[in-house]
Design a protein around this motif. Structure first.
Motif, mmCIF file in Angstrom:
data_model
loop_
_atom_site.group_PDB
_atom_site.id
_atom_site.type_symbol
_atom_site.label_atom_id
_atom_site.label_comp_id
_atom_site.label_asym_id
_atom_site.label_seq_id
_atom_site.Cartn_x
_atom_site.Cartn_y
_atom_site.Cartn_z
ATOM 1 N N VAL A 224 10.431 3.113 -12.513
ATOM 2 C CA VAL A 224 10.825 1.903 -11.784
ATOM 3 C C VAL A 224 9.639 1.128 -11.219
ATOM 4 O O VAL A 224 9.828 0.089 -10.586
ATOM 5 C CB VAL A 224 11.825 2.238 -10.652
ATOM 6 N N GLY A 225 8.419 1.621 -11.420
ATOM 7 C CA GLY A 225 7.271 0.882 -10.918
ATOM 8 C C GLY A 225 5.980 1.491 -11.429
ATOM 9 O O GLY A 225 5.966 2.604 -11.967
ATOM 10 N N SER A 238 -2.468 -6.399 -2.878
ATOM 11 C CA SER A 238 -1.127 -6.995 -2.695
ATOM 12 C C SER A 238 -0.079 -6.237 -3.518
ATOM 13 O O SER A 238 1.037 -5.998 -3.051
ATOM 14 C CB SER A 238 -1.148 -8.482 -3.069
ATOM 15 N N HIS A 239 -0.439 -5.846 -4.732
ATOM 16 C CA HIS A 239 0.517 -5.088 -5.541
ATOM 17 C C HIS A 239 0.801 -3.725 -4.913
ATOM 18 O O HIS A 239 1.947 -3.264 -4.898
ATOM 19 C CB HIS A 239 -0.013 -4.910 -6.968
ATOM 20 N N ASN A 245 6.242 -0.822 -0.170
ATOM 21 C CA ASN A 245 7.511 -1.297 0.408
ATOM 22 C C ASN A 245 8.694 -0.913 -0.477
ATOM 23 O O ASN A 245 9.715 -0.424 -0.001
ATOM 24 C CB ASN A 245 7.479 -2.819 0.592
ATOM 25 N N PHE A 246 8.532 -1.143 -1.771
ATOM 26 C CA PHE A 246 9.597 -0.841 -2.722
ATOM 27 C C PHE A 246 9.934 0.651 -2.721
ATOM 28 O O PHE A 246 11.100 1.045 -2.640
ATOM 29 C CB PHE A 246 9.177 -1.302 -4.127
ATOM 30 N N LYS A 267 -2.842 8.261 -3.989
ATOM 31 C CA LYS A 267 -2.782 9.092 -2.778
ATOM 32 C C LYS A 267 -2.467 8.262 -1.546
ATOM 33 O O LYS A 267 -1.716 8.706 -0.666
ATOM 34 C CB LYS A 267 -4.098 9.854 -2.591
ATOM 35 N N ALA A 268 -3.039 7.058 -1.475
ATOM 36 C CA ALA A 268 -2.750 6.171 -0.342
ATOM 37 C C ALA A 268 -1.273 5.787 -0.340
ATOM 38 O O ALA A 268 -0.620 5.766 0.707
ATOM 39 C CB ALA A 268 -3.638 4.931 -0.413
ATOM 40 N N VAL A 269 -0.732 5.494 -1.529
ATOM 41 C CA VAL A 269 0.691 5.144 -1.637
ATOM 42 C C VAL A 269 1.548 6.338 -1.219
ATOM 43 O O VAL A 269 2.538 6.191 -0.497
ATOM 44 C CB VAL A 269 1.039 4.686 -3.080
#
Ligand SMILES: [Zn+2]
Length: 313
Positions: A224-225, A238-239, A245-246, A267-269
């Motif tokens: 999904v991403g 920005s992405h 958020n998503f 890792k940050a995500v």
């Protein structure tokens, strides 16, 4: 004296006759095969067995889109009877100069010893409409990571069988028997893999690059991403923020990353969303212990199912 001469003549005749008899019995030289990736090398070995000598150019832990073209590859290509490639522009950035410089007429594009493995496979994500640079490093002919569905692995092996048979008709039976054996073992393994993945059908994941559409379709995952904003384009702030958020909103639990990408952004995500990062192998040779096509799926499915178990506890 006469006896000695007779003995000498006998020895000479025997000495001459023996190598001739030996040569008659000796097997023809092995077919020299160069493949662009270790996956294709593994599948070629399954079919070709001891009648072929196979070498891959890209290592399984390297990004196959970008391979450093070492001069030693040119020599290997110069001697090759057969070149097997993924095609669909996966090797676009590096293969053609090697083929040209090899000066080997047998493996030039369209020659008998040139096998584009994508030709008989199921290809996903074939773009419709106009392709622009704004779409990123998009694969205009469809997604080239198609070997990650075992059904395509079988199709590749069958294409290799046909080609080896064409090049060495005397070994047709040998290649057929090896293909049949491979296909049977693959069918058994597929049952095992399907059973392991069955509890996780329909799960949604994020991946770094678009390497997994065939794998996801085969085993019922939904991608999904992507960490990449566009194929081949490195993460942008920005992405990454949009992705965080998503993933938070949707509760996406896993980020699958190919071993040749920087883990900093994934890792940050993961930290921001509570998701987990799993380094999944797109190729044989991605880890030392993954030396054939079966071990590739064994490894990935073991890691994936363990990760789903962790996040769903
Ligand atoms: Zn790609």
């Amino acid at each position: 004296m006469k006896a000695t001469i007779r003995l000498l003549a006998f020895l000479l005749a025997a000495g001459l006759a023996l190598p001739l008899a030996g040569a008659e019995l000796k097997a023809p030289p092995k077919l020299k095969v160069v493949t662009t990736t270790e996956d294709l090398a593994a599948l070629t070995r399954e079919v070709g067995g001891e009648r072929v000598e196979v070498e891959a150019i890209a290592r399984g832990y390297q990004d196959p889109h970008f391979v450093e073209a070492k001069p030693s590859f040119i020599l290997k290509l110069n001697r090759a009877d057969l070149l097997v490639l993924v095609g669909l522009q996966l090797e676009q950035a590096w293969l053609q100069p090697l083929i040209t410089q090899s000066r080997n007429p047998r493996i030039q594009v369209g020659a008998r010893g040139y096998l584009d493995a994508s030709r008989t496979c199921e290809i996903l994500e074939i773009p419709t409409g106009e392709i622009t640079r704004a779409m990123g490093d998009i694969h205009a002919l469809g997604n080239p990571h198609y070997w990650l569905d075992p059904a395509n692995g079988r199709r590749i092996a069958e294409a290799v069988r046909q080609k080896l048979t064409e090049l060495r008709p005397a070994d047709a039976g040998y290649f057929q028997q090896r293909f049949d054996d491979f296909s049977r073992r693959l069918a058994e393994a597929e049952q095992r893999w399907d059973a392991a993945m069955a509890p996780y059908r329909g799960r949604r994941v994020v991946t770094y690059h678009r390497s997994w559409p065939n794998f996801a379709q085969r085993f019922g995952l939904e991608v999904v991403g992507y960490v990449e904003p566009k194929p081949g384009i490195p993460p942008s702030p920005s992405h990454t923020l949009d992705l965080i958020n998503f993933m938070t909103q949707e509760g996406i639990p896993l980020i699958l990353v190919e071993p040749y990408f920087d883990l900093k952004t994934p890792k940050a995500v993961a930290r921001a969303t509570g998701a987990q990062v799993v380094v999944l192998l797109p190729s044989v040779g991605g880890e030392k212990e993954v030396t054939d096509y079966f071990q590739l799926f064994d490894y990935d499915i073991r890691l994936l199912t363990a990760a789903f178990q962790r996040v769903e506890r």
